[in-house]
Scaffold this active site. Structure first.
Site, short mmCIF file in Angstrom:
data_model
loop_
_atom_site.label_atom_id
_atom_site.label_comp_id
_atom_site.label_asym_id
_atom_site.label_seq_id
_atom_site.Cartn_x
_atom_site.Cartn_y
_atom_site.Cartn_z
N ASN A 290 -9.74 1.84 7.97
CA ASN A 290 -10.95 2.13 8.49
C ASN A 290 -10.94 2.39 10.15
O ASN A 290 -12.47 2.06 10.58
CB ASN A 290 -12.06 0.57 7.86
CG ASN A 290 -12.21 1.08 6.70
OD1 ASN A 290 -11.78 1.62 6.57
ND2 ASN A 290 -12.87 0.11 6.11
N TYR B 240 0.64 -1.80 -0.37
CA TYR B 240 0.35 -0.23 0.33
C TYR B 240 1.42 1.39 0.05
O TYR B 240 0.67 2.50 -0.33
CB TYR B 240 -0.59 0.10 1.25
CG TYR B 240 -2.01 -0.90 1.45
CD1 TYR B 240 -2.78 -0.93 0.68
CD2 TYR B 240 -1.94 -1.86 2.69
CE1 TYR B 240 -3.95 -2.24 0.49
CE2 TYR B 240 -2.58 -3.08 2.34
CZ TYR B 240 -3.58 -3.36 1.57
OH TYR B 240 -4.69 -4.57 1.59
N HIS C 53 -4.03 6.27 -0.95
CA HIS C 53 -4.87 6.43 0.06
C HIS C 53 -3.68 6.69 1.52
O HIS C 53 -4.11 6.60 2.42
CB HIS C 53 -5.48 4.90 0.68
CG HIS C 53 -6.56 4.99 1.00
ND1 HIS C 53 -7.88 6.09 1.66
CD2 HIS C 53 -7.79 3.96 1.57
CE1 HIS C 53 -8.95 6.03 1.85
NE2 HIS C 53 -8.90 4.58 2.43
#
Length: 195
Positions: A75, A23, A28
């Site tokens: 999240n 990632y 993000h």
């Protein structure tokens, strides 16, 4: 491991992202990218692990700061943020959160001092965990997905080559905004950087 803050004024600067090399360069993770840049420029080692986060302390323009990258997934960012606030004896007033924003064009910065999560699940998690939406955010634009592309896939995609220069400029602007926020009020920072 014990971590003690000895200073009267400390700012907790948290970049949001997802842990893991897969990632690292995704849209993000611009919050993590800014923290890495701050750590490099101001020689702050972000290598202590506690509060479900990597963090480190140092100073920026004679203001004591804690830089942090939560190691929960996006999240669940609120869990880490709430633990840090409590463990470091700070409050939401001491927070600066850096995160991606799909509603803003790539590379553009927006500073807010409160408000809803606007659909950003990391910010929603933080608001739910600390019980307030009154904390400073630096939102870095990542643009919108092309028609038909799922937004979840989009935020987990890498920046395109032609966006690299714009992203670098955004990183520099974010560092300038943080430096400004540390020595001036949020309203002044919004007037300067939200244009």
């Amino acid at each position: 491991m014990k971590f003690t803050i000895w200073y009267l004024t400390v700012k907790l600067i948290i970049g949001l992202g997802n842990p893991g090399n897969e990632y690292k360069q995704t849209r993000h993770n611009v919050g993590f990218m800014v923290i890495d840049e701050l750590a490099s420029v101001y020689n702050i080692a972000v290598n202590k692990k506690r509060y479900k986060s990597f963090f480190g302390k140092g100073s920026i323009n004679d203001i004591e700061v804690v830089l942090a990258k939560p190691q929960t997934f996006m999240n669940l960012s609120g869990d880490s943020v709430a633990q840090m606030i409590k463990g470091l004896n700070l409050s939401a007033d001491d927070l600066i959160i850096i995160h991606d924003d799909m509603d803003t064009e790539v590379g553009r910065l927006r500073i807010r001092d409160k408000g809803s999560h606007g659909g950003h699940r990391g910010i929603k998690s933080i608001i739910d965990a600390i019980g307030t939406d009154s904390f400073v955010r630096i939102k870095i634009g990542i643009g919108r997905p092309r028609a038909g592309m799922d937004s979840s896939d989009y935020v987990l995609s890498n920046f395109k080559k032609d966006e690299t220069l714009v992203l670098k400029e955004a990183m520099n602007k974010a560092l300038e905004a943080i430096s400004f926020l540390l020595k001036d009020d949020v309203a002044a920072a919004m007037n300067r950087f939200n244009c």
